[in-house]
Design a protein around this motif. Sequence first.
Motif, PDB file in Angstrom:
ATOM      1  N   MET A   1       0.848  -1.196   0.000  1.00  0.00           N
ATOM      2  CA  MET A   1       0.000   0.000   0.000  1.00  0.00           C
ATOM      3  C   MET A   1       0.880   1.241   0.000  1.00  0.00           C
ATOM      4  O   MET A   1       1.811   1.342   0.792  1.00  0.00           O
ATOM      5  N   SER A   2       0.611   2.174  -0.934  1.00  0.00           N
ATOM      6  CA  SER A   2       1.422   3.385  -1.028  1.00  0.00           C
ATOM      7  C   SER A   2       1.135   4.318   0.140  1.00  0.00           C
ATOM      8  O   SER A   2       0.043   4.302   0.711  1.00  0.00           O
ATOM      9  N   SER A   3       2.140   5.132   0.474  1.00  0.00           N
ATOM     10  CA  SER A   3       2.006   6.055   1.598  1.00  0.00           C
ATOM     11  C   SER A   3       1.052   7.195   1.258  1.00  0.00           C
ATOM     12  O   SER A   3       0.965   7.646   0.113  1.00  0.00           O
ATOM     13  N   VAL A   4       0.326   7.657   2.271  1.00  0.00           N
ATOM     14  CA  VAL A   4      -0.544   8.823   2.134  1.00  0.00           C
ATOM     15  C   VAL A   4       0.145   9.989   2.815  1.00  0.00           C
ATOM     16  O   VAL A   4       0.646   9.853   3.943  1.00  0.00           O
ATOM     17  N   TYR A   5       0.183  11.128   2.138  1.00  0.00           N
ATOM     18  CA  TYR A   5       0.875  12.295   2.679  1.00  0.00           C
ATOM     19  C   TYR A   5      -0.105  13.298   3.271  1.00  0.00           C
ATOM     20  O   TYR A   5      -1.252  13.438   2.807  1.00  0.00           O
ATOM     21  N   VAL A   6       0.358  13.977   4.306  1.00  0.00           N
ATOM     22  CA  VAL A   6      -0.421  15.061   4.910  1.00  0.00           C
ATOM     23  C   VAL A   6       0.341  16.366   4.704  1.00  0.00           C
ATOM     24  O   VAL A   6       1.561  16.364   4.557  1.00  0.00           O
ATOM     25  N   GLU A   7      -0.387  17.462   4.693  1.00  0.00           N
ATOM     26  CA  GLU A   7       0.232  18.777   4.528  1.00  0.00           C
ATOM     27  C   GLU A   7       0.161  19.537   5.841  1.00  0.00           C
ATOM     28  O   GLU A   7      -0.927  19.768   6.382  1.00  0.00           O
ATOM     29  N   LYS A   8       1.320  19.911   6.359  1.00  0.00           N
ATOM     30  CA  LYS A   8       1.384  20.624   7.628  1.00  0.00           C
ATOM     31  C   LYS A   8       1.031  22.093   7.453  1.00  0.00           C
ATOM     32  O   LYS A   8       0.942  22.587   6.333  1.00  0.00           O
ATOM     33  N   ALA A   9       0.870  22.784   8.591  1.00  0.00           N
ATOM     34  CA  ALA A   9       0.438  24.188   8.564  1.00  0.00           C
ATOM     35  C   ALA A   9       1.387  25.075   7.775  1.00  0.00           C
ATOM     36  O   ALA A   9       0.972  26.017   7.102  1.00  0.00           O
ATOM     37  N   ALA A  10       2.692  24.791   7.876  1.00  0.00           N
ATOM     38  CA  ALA A  10       3.686  25.622   7.197  1.00  0.00           C
ATOM     39  C   ALA A  10       3.891  25.224   5.740  1.00  0.00           C
ATOM     40  O   ALA A  10       4.712  25.817   5.044  1.00  0.00           O
ATOM     41  N   GLY A  11       3.157  24.205   5.269  1.00  0.00           N
ATOM     42  CA  GLY A  11       3.239  23.822   3.867  1.00  0.00           C
ATOM     43  C   GLY A  11       4.051  22.571   3.586  1.00  0.00           C
ATOM     44  O   GLY A  11       3.991  22.026   2.489  1.00  0.00           O
ATOM     45  N   GLN A  12       4.846  22.073   4.576  1.00  0.00           N
ATOM     46  CA  GLN A  12       5.626  20.866   4.333  1.00  0.00           C
ATOM     47  C   GLN A  12       4.704  19.647   4.274  1.00  0.00           C
ATOM     48  O   GLN A  12       3.623  19.637   4.845  1.00  0.00           O
ATOM     49  N   LYS A  13       5.170  18.631   3.568  1.00  0.00           N
ATOM     50  CA  LYS A  13       4.396  17.398   3.468  1.00  0.00           C
ATOM     51  C   LYS A  13       5.127  16.275   4.172  1.00  0.00           C
ATOM     52  O   LYS A  13       6.349  16.209   4.172  1.00  0.00           O
ATOM     53  N   ASP A  14       4.362  15.395   4.790  1.00  0.00           N
ATOM     54  CA  ASP A  14       4.940  14.287   5.540  1.00  0.00           C
ATOM     55  C   ASP A  14       4.018  13.078   5.387  1.00  0.00           C
ATOM     56  O   ASP A  14       2.816  13.218   5.099  1.00  0.00           O
ATOM     57  N   VAL A  15       4.575  11.893   5.584  1.00  0.00           N
ATOM     58  CA  VAL A  15       3.772  10.673   5.503  1.00  0.00           C
ATOM     59  C   VAL A  15       2.821  10.617   6.698  1.00  0.00           C
ATOM     60  O   VAL A  15       3.226  10.888   7.833  1.00  0.00           O
ATOM     61  N   TYR A  16       1.576  10.294   6.436  1.00  0.00           N
ATOM     62  CA  TYR A  16       0.607  10.184   7.513  1.00  0.00           C
ATOM     63  C   TYR A  16       0.971   9.016   8.421  1.00  0.00           C
ATOM     64  O   TYR A  16       1.172   7.888   7.975  1.00  0.00           O
ATOM     65  N   ASP A  17       1.077   9.316   9.724  1.00  0.00           N
ATOM     66  CA  ASP A  17       1.425   8.304  10.717  1.00  0.00           C
ATOM     67  C   ASP A  17       0.317   8.263  11.765  1.00  0.00           C
ATOM     68  O   ASP A  17       0.216   9.162  12.608  1.00  0.00           O
ATOM     69  N   PRO A  18      -0.527   7.241  11.728  1.00  0.00           N
ATOM     70  CA  PRO A  18      -1.638   7.179  12.690  1.00  0.00           C
ATOM     71  C   PRO A  18      -1.166   7.114  14.141  1.00  0.00           C
ATOM     72  O   PRO A  18      -1.908   7.496  15.056  1.00  0.00           O
ATOM     73  N   GLU A  19       0.080   6.669  14.362  1.00  0.00           N
ATOM     74  CA  GLU A  19       0.582   6.582  15.732  1.00  0.00           C
ATOM     75  C   GLU A  19       0.790   7.963  16.348  1.00  0.00           C
ATOM     76  O   GLU A  19       0.687   8.127  17.561  1.00  0.00           O
ATOM     77  N   ASP A  48      -4.900  11.758   0.190  1.00  0.00           N
ATOM     78  CA  ASP A  48      -3.570  12.285  -0.064  1.00  0.00           C
ATOM     79  C   ASP A  48      -3.553  13.809   0.012  1.00  0.00           C
ATOM     80  O   ASP A  48      -4.451  14.488  -0.520  1.00  0.00           O
ATOM     81  N   ASP A  49      -2.527  14.341   0.680  1.00  0.00           N
ATOM     82  CA  ASP A  49      -2.319  15.780   0.865  1.00  0.00           C
ATOM     83  C   ASP A  49      -3.381  16.438   1.743  1.00  0.00           C
ATOM     84  O   ASP A  49      -3.621  17.645   1.656  1.00  0.00           O
ATOM     85  N   ILE A  50      -4.013  15.671   2.597  1.00  0.00           N
ATOM     86  CA  ILE A  50      -4.986  16.242   3.525  1.00  0.00           C
ATOM     87  C   ILE A  50      -4.270  17.163   4.504  1.00  0.00           C
ATOM     88  O   ILE A  50      -3.212  16.811   5.040  1.00  0.00           O
ATOM     89  N   PRO A  51      -4.766  18.377   4.731  1.00  0.00           N
ATOM     90  CA  PRO A  51      -4.130  19.279   5.704  1.00  0.00           C
ATOM     91  C   PRO A  51      -4.227  18.711   7.125  1.00  0.00           C
ATOM     92  O   PRO A  51      -5.260  18.126   7.488  1.00  0.00           O
ATOM     93  N   THR A  52      -3.197  18.857   7.895  1.00  0.00           N
ATOM     94  CA  THR A  52      -3.230  18.370   9.275  1.00  0.00           C
ATOM     95  C   THR A  52      -4.311  19.090  10.085  1.00  0.00           C
ATOM     96  O   THR A  52      -4.840  18.537  11.045  1.00  0.00           O
ATOM     97  N   SER A  53      -4.639  20.326   9.675  1.00  0.00           N
ATOM     98  CA  SER A  53      -5.692  21.068  10.380  1.00  0.00           C
ATOM     99  C   SER A  53      -7.048  20.379  10.226  1.00  0.00           C
ATOM    100  O   SER A  53      -7.873  20.402  11.141  1.00  0.00           O
ATOM    101  N   VAL A  54      -7.272  19.744   9.081  1.00  0.00           N
ATOM    102  CA  VAL A  54      -8.524  19.014   8.856  1.00  0.00           C
ATOM    103  C   VAL A  54      -8.559  17.763   9.724  1.00  0.00           C
ATOM    104  O   VAL A  54      -9.598  17.440  10.326  1.00  0.00           O
ATOM    105  N   ILE A  55      -7.421  17.072   9.819  1.00  0.00           N
ATOM    106  CA  ILE A  55      -7.345  15.885  10.689  1.00  0.00           C
ATOM    107  C   ILE A  55      -7.653  16.284  12.127  1.00  0.00           C
ATOM    108  O   ILE A  55      -8.422  15.624  12.831  1.00  0.00           O
TER     109      ILE A  55
END
Length: 280
Positions: A1-19, A48-55
């Motif tokens: 399964m491919s990684s899903v990325y999230v977009e942080k407040a400052a614009g950087q992207k990171d792999v979504y980590d449920p932990e 993919d690319d969901i803002p962390t603020s939405v999470i």
Amino acid sequence: MSSVYVEKAAGQKDVYDPEKLRLSLKRSGAEDKIVTDIVERIGELIYDDIPTSVIYKKAYALLRTKSKLSASRYGLKKAVLDLGPTGYPFEHLVAHLLRAEGFDVKIGEVVKGHCVMHEVDVLAKKKGVSYLVECKYHNEPSRFSNVKIPLYIQSRFEDIDKHWKKVNGHKEVYRQGWIYTNTRFSEDAVKYGECMGLNLISWKYPKKGSLEDRIRLNGLYPITCLNNLSIADKQELIKRNIVVAREVKKRPEILESIGIKSKNKINKVLKEITALCDQL
């Protein structure tokens, strides 16, 4: 399964980590069953690319339906952001934290330097040593304090220190103190601060003793955390320099003075403060 990325407040992207989500929810004091349920439900909504603020908003809404108290703790970062729009309430929050650590503090002190006078956000003293504390408040999570901030603070310190060194017989000593911010510092700001001996405190920095840690450890939650007060109630309290929830518990009559006449509501507010702040 491919990684899903999230977009942080400052614009950087990171792999979504449920932990990471699980850990933040556990820090709120929520029961394991509730935490697992929310993590699973959020996992079903991730794209993919969901803002962390939405999470955060989705997780907060789910948590609030199950435990308002845990939601108050989980919403701590946003509660600090909500202290604005000015930075003055944040200065009061920092002053409370320093008092809890045994410092005598004054807010907005004017200190003489070699070249000019300086207004210091918070002047903290302990055992004859004075610390200069600068508070950098941001009301948007995407904003941060860059290297210009510690550069500026360092130059102010040097001007003040030069004056105090030439004052013969003065018993007090100035030491470099802190820069507090409610968001984050840039990498260069951290690098410069560490090099010059400045103590930088941001939401997650340092790993031990961050702003978040200090608030939770001392039970000094801002009033903006409280679910039983309206936005208008909170704004009225802030206008009266009531910034942390514990102050309301010490002065419950302040609730009536801002127009809350219901004894039932006052009791709910006081019970919420006790549960929120006293379980360290």
